[in-house]
Design an enzyme around this catalytic site. Structure first.
Site, PDB file in Angstrom:
ATOM      1  N   GLU A 176     -53.492  39.234  72.598  1.00 27.85           N
ATOM      2  CA  GLU A 176     -54.465  40.211  72.084  1.00 27.85           C
ATOM      3  C   GLU A 176     -55.884  39.627  72.104  1.00 27.85           C
ATOM      4  OE1 GLU A 176     -53.202  41.547  68.133  1.00 27.85           O
ATOM      5  OE2 GLU A 176     -52.380  43.339  69.093  1.00 27.85           O
ATOM      6  N   GLU A 256     -45.285  45.148  72.164  1.00 23.46           N
ATOM      7  CA  GLU A 256     -44.993  45.011  70.735  1.00 23.46           C
ATOM      8  C   GLU A 256     -44.876  46.404  70.135  1.00 23.46           C
ATOM      9  OE1 GLU A 256     -47.508  42.461  68.458  1.00 23.46           O
ATOM     10  OE2 GLU A 256     -47.734  41.020  70.079  1.00 23.46           O
TER      11      GLU A 256
HETATM   12  C1  6DJ Z   1     -54.519  45.762  63.017  1.00 24.06           C
HETATM   13  C2  6DJ Z   1     -54.210  44.286  63.133  1.00 24.06           C
HETATM   14  C3  6DJ Z   1     -53.729  43.949  64.506  1.00 24.06           C
HETATM   15  C4  6DJ Z   1     -53.367  42.485  64.544  1.00 24.06           C
HETATM   16  N1  6DJ Z   1     -52.200  42.340  65.374  1.00 24.06           N
HETATM   17  C5  6DJ Z   1     -50.995  42.198  64.879  1.00 24.06           C
HETATM   18  S1  6DJ Z   1     -50.493  42.298  63.247  1.00 24.06           S
HETATM   19  C6  6DJ Z   1     -48.752  42.045  63.582  1.00 24.06           C
HETATM   20  C7  6DJ Z   1     -48.683  41.619  65.046  1.00 24.06           C
HETATM   21  C8  6DJ Z   1     -48.507  40.088  65.232  1.00 24.06           C
HETATM   22  O1  6DJ Z   1     -49.535  39.398  64.549  1.00 24.06           O
HETATM   23  C9  6DJ Z   1     -48.564  39.751  66.726  1.00 24.06           C
HETATM   24  O2  6DJ Z   1     -48.501  38.351  66.893  1.00 24.06           O
HETATM   25  C10 6DJ Z   1     -49.871  40.238  67.341  1.00 24.06           C
HETATM   26  O3  6DJ Z   1     -49.837  40.002  68.743  1.00 24.06           O
HETATM   27  C11 6DJ Z   1     -50.061  41.724  67.097  1.00 24.06           C
HETATM   28  N2  6DJ Z   1     -49.944  41.962  65.671  1.00 24.06           N
END
Ligand code: 6DJ
Length: 615
Positions: A176, A256
Site C-alpha cells: 500500500e 485483501e
Molecule cells: C484505512 C486504513 C487502511 C490501512 N490499511 C490496512 S488496515 C488493515 C490492513 C493491514 O494493515 C494490511 O497489512 C494493509 O496492507 C491494509 N490494511
C-alpha cells in the site's frame, strides 16, 4: 466497462514446464498454461505457534482455498543489523514446505514494509539509530539496509517460486505504498530492480493499494501488476473499475478482502457480518476475480509485536489478532468460515472429508500468583549498567534521576511535547505515584524531598505501523519538567525482562508491600497429562505482561479492553512438568493476586476509559 472473460475453453498445460503467468488477452492467470483463479486466505506464521501451523493450514485447505497469502516481517528475522533468525518459530521455509505439503499455493508479501498491525510495520527499529532516516524512500541508509536484507531473504525464496518447483505464484513489492506520504517512484523502481535481479524475470510481481485514485497513483509502477484491496462495505464493481484504470487487461485481483478488522486497546471489538462478507465474496467470485481474504486466520501478537496506528492520536493494537476472521485466534472454525466455505463451493469443488474440529480447550482454573518483589534493583535489570549502549527494541526502559529540590506542596511532573512514548509509570523512592500516557495524561502531581529517587518505567506499546509520516521513537523523547524546572541527570537502564524470565527468574522471596505500581507476581501450576489450549483472564488486574514457562504471552489491559482474555496455546504448557507463570503488573494488582484459566475467549468488553489515576 469491465470486460472480464469467463471463457473456460483455454488450452490446458501445453508441456510439463511449470509456469504461472498473467494472460492479458483472456484477463486471467495461467498456471501451467491453463486458466487459474486463486481463492486465497491470509495467515501470518509469526502470529501462530509452529506446533499449530499445520492445523491452521489444513483447515484453510478444507475450507476450499487453493492458496494462502503470507507476509514476511523483516524485523522478525533480522533482530540486530546483520544478525538473522530463520529458526524455530521463524522458520519461514519450514512453513512454506508445510503449505506445499497441503497442496496450497503461496502469495508472498516480503515488504520490506508490511503494515499488518505489526511493530513498525515490519521494519526493524534499529533503522532509527539514524534519527533522520527517511523510511520507505531512496534514503541511502535505508536502501542499504533494505538491499542487505533482501540479499538474504530473496535467495531463500527463489527455489520456492512456482516455476522453480515451489509453490510461490506471485510476490508483492512494498505494501500500500500509495497510502504513504513520500510517493517516491525511484524507491519503488529500486525495489523492482532488486526483486527482478534476485527472483528473475518470470515471477509475477504486484502491488496492492486501496481503491482511491491517490493511492493507486503513488502505489503503482510500470512493471508491477497493480491490484487493489477492499472490504464488503465497498461496491465490488466500482472497486475493480479502479483497478482497471491501471490494469485495463489482466486478472481482477482483490489482494485483501477484509473478513473482519483489527482492534485497538480501549475501543470496541471490531466485527464484520458473516452474511455481508459472504455476499460480497460471491459477487467477487461471480466476476471471475481472484481474491485473498484478509485475514483467514488472524492469530496473536505475542510478546511486544503488536503495532499501532496514528489517527487523532496514538492507538496501540491489542494482543489478540483474532480479527473476527473465519478461523478464530485459536484456529477454531467459526460460523463465518462455514458460510464462506459454502460460497466457495459454488465456484470450485471442496476437498472431500470433514473440517477438522476446534482444538480442545481446558479451563485450568485459578492460579495464585503472590508478589515476589516491588523494586527494580536486582530483578530484571542490571542497574549497574546505566547509559548502557545495549540496543533494546521492545518492552521497558528505566529512567532514573534524583529530585533536585524539596517539594513541600505538590508539583506537576509533566511530559513536555507529549514526550512519553508511550506510558511512564512514576515511582518516588520506589513508591508508585501514577502514570503518564502519550496523548492522554501529560502530567501528575508529586511531592518529595531533595535527593529522592525518581524512577520512570517507560513502556513501548508498539511502534506505529500506519498513519504517521515520521518515525515512532520510544522512551522519553522530550524533556520532563517538575514544576517549572527541567529535570536532568537521568540514568537510563534497559530492562531486559524476557531474558531474566527465561532464565528461571524470578526470585522466590515474597514481598508484603501493597500491590500498587510495577511489580512481579509469580506462581506455579500443574496440569497432569494435559496441555490443551486455554485462555487467561486477569480479574481485578490493571495492565501488564504475562509469561508462561518463559513464553511471553503478550500484554493485558482489562481496565481498557476490549480484550479480557489472553490466548494460551497448549504448546506453551507442560502436562508433565510444573508450569511457571510470571505476571508483571504495572499499575495495580488485586489484593489476593490470582489469575484464572478459562475455556472461552472474551474479546469484546470495553470500559469507557476516563483517566482516574489511582493515587
Ligand atoms: C484505512 C486504513 C487502511 C490501512 N490499511 C490496512 S488496515 C488493515 C490492513 C493491514 O494493515 C494490511 O497489512 C494493509 O496492507 C491494509 N490494511
Amino acid at each position: 466497462n469491465l470486460d472480464w472473460d469467463l471463457r473456460t475453453d483455454l488450452p490446458g498445460a501445453s508441456s510439463t514446464d511449470r509456469s504461472f503467468r498473467i494472460d492479458y488477452v483472456n484477463n486471467c492467470f495461467l498456471k501451467d498454461g491453463a486458466r487459474f483463479r486463486y481463492i486465497s486466505g491470509s495467515i501470518h506464521y509469526f502470529r501462530v505457534p509452529p506446533a499449530y501451523w499445520k492445523d491452521r493450514l489444513l483447515k484453510m485447505y478444507m475450507s476450499g482455498l487453493n492458496a494462502v497469502q503470507i507476509y514476511v516481517p523483516w524485523n522478525y528475522h533480522e533482530p540486530q543489523p546483520g544478525v538473522y533468525n530463520f529458526s524455530g518459530d521463524r522458520d519461514l521455509e519450514k512453513f512454506l514446505n508445510l503449505v506445499a505439503e497441503l497442496d496450497l499455493l503461496v502469495i508472498l508479501r516480503p515488504g520490506p514494509y508490511i503494515c499488518a498491525e505489526w511493530e513498525m510495520g515490519g521494519l526493524p527499529s534499529w533503522l532509527l539509530t539514524k534519527p533522520d532516516i527517511a523510511l520507505r524512500t531512496t534514503d541511502s541508509d535505508y536502501l542499504q539496509a533494505v538491499d542487505r536484507w533482501l540479499g538474504v531473504l530473496l535467495p531463500k525464496i527463489k527455489p520456492h517460486l512456482y516455476h522453480n518447483g515451489g509453490n510461490i505464484i506471485s510476490v508483492q513489492v512494498e505494501n500500500e505504498y500509495g497510502s504513504y506520504y513520500a510517493c517516491d517512484y525511484n524507491y519503488m523502481r529500486h525495489l523492482l530492480g532488486v526483486f527482478r535481479a534476485s527472483l528473475g524475470e518470470e515471477v509475477v510481481l504486484f502491488t496492492t493499494d486501496g481503491t482511491s485514485a491517490s493511492e493507486l497513483k503513488c502505489g503503482t509502477l510500470q512493471g508491477l501488476y497493480a491490484t487493489v484491496d477492499f472490504g464488503p462495505e465497498e461496491n465490488v464493481t466500482e472497486a475493480f473499475m479502479l483497478q482497471r484504470l491501471y490494469e485495463p487487461k489482466g486478472p481482477l485481483v482483490n489482494s485483501e478482502y477484509y473478513t473482519g478488522w483489527l482492534d485497538y486497546w480501549g475501543e470496541a471489538h471490531s466485527t464484520k457480518s458473516a452474511k455481508k462478507v459472504a455476499n460480497s465474496l460471491q459477487k467477487i467470485l461471480e466476476m471471475g476475480a481472484n481474491v485473498n481474504m484478509y485475514m483467514f486466520q488472524g492469530g496473536t501478537n505475542f510478546g511486544y509485536w503488536s503495532g499501532a496506528d496514528y489517527k487523532d492520536g496514538y492507538k496501540p493494537i491489542t494482543t489478540s489478532y483474532d480479527y473476527d476472521a473465519p478461523l478464530s485466534e485459536a484456529g477454531d472454525p467459526t460460523d463465518k468460515l462455514y458460510i464462506i466455505r459454502s460460497v466457495i463451493s459454488k465456484f470450485q469443488e471442496l476437498p472431500a472429508g470433514p473440517m477438522p474440529p476446534p482444538t480442545p480447550k481446558f479451563a485450568y482454573g485459578y492460579v495464585s500468583v503472590p508478589q515476589v518483589s516491588e523494586s527494580w534493583n536486582g530483578i530484571a535489570v542490571d542497574t549497574s549498567c546505566g547509559f548502557c549502549s545495549a540496543f533494546q527494541a521492545h518492552g521497558f526502559m528505566l529512567y532514573r534521576t534524583l529530585l533536585p529540590q524539596e517539594i513541600v506542596e505538590s508539583a506537576l511532573l509533566s511530559a513536555s511535547g507529549n514526550g512519553v512514548h508511550d506510558l511512564a509509570y512514576v515511582l518516588l523512592n520506589g513508591e508508585y505515584q501514577g502514570t503518564l500516557e502519550r496523548d492522554r495524561v501529560n502530567g501528575i502531581n508529586i511531592s518529595g524531598q531533595l535527593g529522592d529517587t525518581l524512577d520512570l518505567v517507560v513502556e513501548s506499546m508498539g511502534r506505529i505501523n500506519f498513519g504517521a509520516n515520521d518515525s515512532d521513537f520510544k522512551g522519553l523523547i522530550h524533556n520532563i519538567t517538575l514544576g517549572t524546572s527541567i529535570l536532568s541527570d537521568w540514568i537510563i537502564y534497559p530492562l531486559d525482562i524476557d531474558t531474566a524470565v527465561a532464565h528461571a527468574w524470578p526470585p522466590t522471596a515474597q514481598s508484603s508491600s501493597g500491590h500498587r505500581g510495577p511489580a512481579f507476581y509469580t506462581g506455579t501450576f500443574t496440569t497432569p497429562g494435559i496441555s490443551e489450549d486455554s485462555y487467561l483472564k486477569l480479574p481485578g488486574w490493571t495492565k501488564g505482561q504475562v509469561w508462561i514457562n518463559g513464553f511471553n504471552l503478550g500484554r493485558f489491559w482489562p481496565v481498557r479492553g476490549p480484550q479480557q482474555t489472553l490466548y494460551v496455546p497448549g504448546s506453551f504448557l507442560s502436562g508433565s512438568a510444573i508450569n511457571t507463570l510470571v505476571v508483571l503488573e504495572l499499575q495495580e494488582a488485586p489484593d489476593n493476586p490470582k489469575v484464572l484459566f478459562v475455556s472461552r475467549p472474551l474479546l469484546n468488553v470495553t470500559y469507557n476509559y476516563t483517566h482516574k489515576d489511582r493515587k
